[in-house]
Scaffold this motif. Structure first.
Motif, PDB file in Angstrom:
ATOM      1  N   ALA A 251      14.402 -32.846  14.136  1.00  0.00           N
ATOM      2  CA  ALA A 251      14.483 -34.292  14.372  1.00  0.00           C
ATOM      3  C   ALA A 251      13.844 -34.670  15.705  1.00  0.00           C
ATOM      4  N   GLU A 252      14.002 -33.837  16.723  1.00  0.00           N
ATOM      5  CA  GLU A 252      13.383 -34.117  18.018  1.00  0.00           C
ATOM      6  C   GLU A 252      11.857 -34.099  17.910  1.00  0.00           C
ATOM      7  N   ILE A 253      11.327 -33.179  17.107  1.00  0.00           N
ATOM      8  CA  ILE A 253       9.875 -33.136  16.905  1.00  0.00           C
ATOM      9  C   ILE A 253       9.407 -34.424  16.238  1.00  0.00           C
ATOM     10  N   LEU A 254      10.174 -34.887  15.263  1.00  0.00           N
ATOM     11  CA  LEU A 254       9.817 -36.142  14.589  1.00  0.00           C
ATOM     12  C   LEU A 254       9.832 -37.300  15.574  1.00  0.00           C
ATOM     13  N   LEU A 255      10.829 -37.346  16.430  1.00  0.00           N
ATOM     14  CA  LEU A 255      10.899 -38.415  17.427  1.00  0.00           C
ATOM     15  C   LEU A 255       9.715 -38.342  18.382  1.00  0.00           C
ATOM     16  N   GLY A 256       9.336 -37.132  18.746  1.00  0.00           N
ATOM     17  CA  GLY A 256       8.165 -36.983  19.601  1.00  0.00           C
ATOM     18  C   GLY A 256       6.906 -37.484  18.924  1.00  0.00           C
ATOM     19  N   ALA A 257       6.780 -37.193  17.619  1.00  0.00           N
ATOM     20  CA  ALA A 257       5.620 -37.667  16.868  1.00  0.00           C
ATOM     21  C   ALA A 257       5.601 -39.189  16.802  1.00  0.00           C
ATOM     22  N   ALA A 258       6.773 -39.795  16.580  1.00  0.00           N
ATOM     23  CA  ALA A 258       6.853 -41.250  16.524  1.00  0.00           C
ATOM     24  C   ALA A 258       6.467 -41.863  17.865  1.00  0.00           C
ATOM     25  N   GLU A 259       6.895 -41.241  18.946  1.00  0.00           N
ATOM     26  CA  GLU A 259       6.531 -41.746  20.265  1.00  0.00           C
ATOM     27  C   GLU A 259       5.020 -41.718  20.447  1.00  0.00           C
ATOM     28  N   LYS A 260       4.392 -40.634  20.024  1.00  0.00           N
ATOM     29  CA  LYS A 260       2.931 -40.523  20.159  1.00  0.00           C
ATOM     30  C   LYS A 260       2.231 -41.561  19.288  1.00  0.00           C
ATOM     31  N   VAL A 261       2.751 -41.801  18.095  1.00  0.00           N
ATOM     32  CA  VAL A 261       2.171 -42.839  17.240  1.00  0.00           C
ATOM     33  C   VAL A 261       2.309 -44.194  17.918  1.00  0.00           C
ATOM     34  N   GLY A 262       3.467 -44.466  18.515  1.00  0.00           N
ATOM     35  CA  GLY A 262       3.667 -45.729  19.208  1.00  0.00           C
ATOM     36  C   GLY A 262       2.731 -45.914  20.376  1.00  0.00           C
ATOM     37  N   CYS A 263       2.337 -44.806  20.995  1.00  0.00           N
ATOM     38  CA  CYS A 263       1.387 -44.852  22.121  1.00  0.00           C
ATOM     39  C   CYS A 263      -0.054 -44.715  21.657  1.00  0.00           C
ATOM     40  N   GLN A 264      -0.254 -44.652  20.331  1.00  0.00           N
ATOM     41  CA  GLN A 264      -1.577 -44.479  19.714  1.00  0.00           C
ATOM     42  C   GLN A 264      -2.252 -43.174  20.155  1.00  0.00           C
ATOM     43  N   GLN A 265      -1.460 -42.173  20.432  1.00  0.00           N
ATOM     44  CA  GLN A 265      -1.956 -40.827  20.710  1.00  0.00           C
ATOM     45  C   GLN A 265      -1.904 -40.044  19.402  1.00  0.00           C
ATOM     46  N   PHE A 266      -2.847 -40.372  18.519  1.00  0.00           N
ATOM     47  CA  PHE A 266      -2.752 -39.919  17.137  1.00  0.00           C
ATOM     48  C   PHE A 266      -3.000 -38.420  16.978  1.00  0.00           C
TER      49      PHE A 266
END
Length: 589
Positions: A217-232
């Motif tokens: 779940a933490e990895i998923l949250l990290g991925a969502a944060e990167k998507v929110g920052c457009q660090q695709f």
């Protein structure tokens, strides 16, 4: 705090005036003897070929059965069996139009206390970071102390000390992961250690699988944060890690991560202009609104085993009955009739009134698609009405566009009481506000005696991805927990519910933007503000309706995890404290 009637297994519901209602109105029109429908044990009926067995369940159908019928008892039995089979009704289902339940005071059905503020400083410290979980969405995190507790019989949430080895639910896992993620991302994390916090208690007892789930779940949250920052690119690498650790047939955490990961990938592909490879949004052109009109096996599974649908329907029917107590002619306007199974219950309730005989029950179904499915529903209802001698008429108003809906399309009678039933209808028009406004103006002209509204109780309408993500995370974690407890893990129909219905909903909410984002659920407080513009006032559901909700909860093996709370006059149906659906009743001033 007084115990809630929803939390108590033993509670008298008779003989006391309604303290929930400002008017303290009585329910003298409700029958003192319970009316029960038990559509169960169809196999027994089939073996006996005896429709009179209904009388064993106080169906009050024996007198009707003695009347002259246009077909033999065997034909009647055969048609009824086919009708019940078509509806896929729940075994051992009972419906009680109860005698007046006890009218407990407001403080007795007040919300369970779930206040925990330990994470507030963490939230504040996180504000200056590029990716912020909004404070509105972090309301669930503020309540983290209670989210890891179990609802006890007296309505108080206590730590789960009975079985330290009990596996953490997906909701609990996501809250632990969110707290750890926020804490680890905060520059002030070292000063924000929360000794004795419920997360510490649970996590110290975690198994290897639970630790793995939290890390996933933490990895998923990290991925969502990167998507929110457009660090695709960075987000894609983290999603690759998710792929290695989850699947759509695993535990609830893995399943939630799987479908949210799909949605994030599709959002990345949309943002970067790449063709979606894993995302199913472009592969699947299924019209969910059309599909749910038919009693398909996945929909029937949800209706039979998951308590939400029947709680909504039976509670709504009870409120309708109280508002048409003196009506000889009842006209139901149903926006999105689906299988129509709830109206068979209304038929029985109306026919068993002693104070007022029914002259006509009229149902008008409004639709923009699936005309054949609506016609099939009408035929089933007409068959049911004939079987039980219900004066009945059914009409369909098919529209190309909801803007076409006009008052003159309805067959209206000055003597009839109009009921509007809107189940998951209004949210579909939020992306097209001119249609929503137009429909509301027509409903106002109809001036129904009551309008029943059921909607998803979550905020999926924010224009900001970073606001929608936490809402989706917590809402669908609770829903997948529900499916885990109510259904078998390897049930194919559950897989369809998750992949097609929930999966497509997750992708639409997270990945789509603009008009393509056509799933925009909003909470009851927003609906209240909207309805007030049309001169609508919220009315009490009635304590008998709340009794019905409590009764239905108890009929499900998983019902102890289904939580019922009042938000003002609105019933919130949830799963272990996470709101899932709302049921409210409205009238025009």
């Amino acid at each position: 705090m007084a115990s809630s009637p929803f939390a108590s297994a033993e509670h008298s519901f008779y003989g006391v005036k309604d303290k929930l209602s400002p008017s303290n109105r009585s329910y003298g029109g409700v029958e003192e003897e319970r009316m029960q429908i038990l559509f169960s044990e169809a196999e027994d009926w089939e073996e006996s070929q005896d429709i009179s067995s209904f009388s064993d369940y106080r169906f009050h159908g024996s007198d009707m059965m003695k009347k002259q019928a246009p077909f033999s008892e065997y034909q009647r039995q055969e048609q009824l069996q086919q009708l019940l089979s078509d509806y896929g009704l729940l075994d051992n289902l009972q419906y009680d139009i109860a005698s007046p339940p006890i009218q407990t005071s407001l403080d007795e059905i007040a919300k369970f206390s779930r206040i925990s503020t330990e994470l507030q400083d963490i939230i504040e410290a996180r504000k200056d970071k590029p990716f912020q979980f909004p404070l509105t969405s972090l309301e669930l995190l503020k309540n983290c102390g209670s989210r890891l507790r179990r609802l006890s019989g007296d309505g108080v949430l206590n730590p789960n000390t009975e079985n330290n080895k009990a596996e953490l639910s997906a909701s609990e896992t996501m809250r632990i992961a969110s707290a750890k993620f926020i804490q680890s991302s905060s520059v002030a994390a070292v000063d924000l250690v929360l000794p004795g916090h419920p997360y510490d208690y649970h996590f110290s007892c975690s198994s290897e699988d639970e630790v793995r789930n939290v890390q996933l779940a933490e990895i998923l949250l990290g991925a969502a944060e990167k998507v929110g920052c457009q660090q695709f690119d960075a987000a894609s690498k983290l999603l690759n890690q998710c792929d290695e650790l989850c699947c759509n047939t695993g535990n609830p955490v893995e399943r939630v991560v799987y479908y949210i990961s799909e949605a994030l990938r599709e959002k990345i592909d949309r943002e970067t202009g790449r063709i979606s490879i894993k995302g199913l949004g472009k592969k699947m052109n299924l019209d969910l609104d059309e599909d749910i009109m038919r009693p398909s096996p996945p929909i029937m599974l949800s209706h039979q085993l998951v308590p939400f649908s029947q709680i909504q329907q039976f509670s709504a029917i009870q409120t309708i009955m109280e508002n048409v107590a003196e009506a000889k002619k009842v006209h139901v306007v149903d926006f999105g009739i689906w299988s129509g199974v709830q109206w068979t219950v209304l038929m029985q309730a109306l026919m068993n009134r002693r104070e007022c005989s029914l002259e006509l029950l009229k149902i008008t179904a409004i639709g923009t698609c699936s005309q054949q499915a609506i016609e099939d529903t009408g035929k089933r209802l007409e068959t049911f009405a004939r079987l039980f001698h219900v004066p009945f008429s059914f009409k369909i108003i098919m529209l190309q566009d909801m803007l076409e809906l006009k008052e003159d399309l309805f067959d209206l009678d000055k003597e009839e009481f109009i009921v509007v039933y809107a189940r998951f209808l209004l949210k579909t028009m939020i992306p097209q506000p001119e249609r929503l406004e137009s429909v509301m103006k027509v409903i106002k002209k109809l001036n129904p005696c009551v309008m029943m509204v059921t909607e998803v109780e979550s905020n999926h309408n924010s224009p900001a991805f970073t606001h929608r993500f936490p809402e989706v995370l917590f809402y669908y974690s609770a829903y997948f927990d529900c499916l885990e407890e109510c259904t078998e893990r390897d049930d194919e129909n559950r897989t369809v519910l998750e992949s097609v219905y929930s999966g497509q909903g997750i992708r639409t909410i997270l990945a789509a933007e603009g008009e393509e984002r056509n799933i925009r659920n909003i909470k009851i407080d927003v609906w209240r503000a909207f309805f007030s513009r049309f001169g609508m006032v919220e009315v009490d559901l009635g304590t008998a309706s709340l009794y019905q909700a409590n009764l239905m909860v108890k009929k499900f093996p998983c019902g102890s995890s289904c939580t019922l709370e009042m938000n003002g006059k609105c019933l919130i149906i949830g799963w272990k404290g996470t709101p899932i659906h709302s049921l409210s009743a409205w009238q025009f001033k």
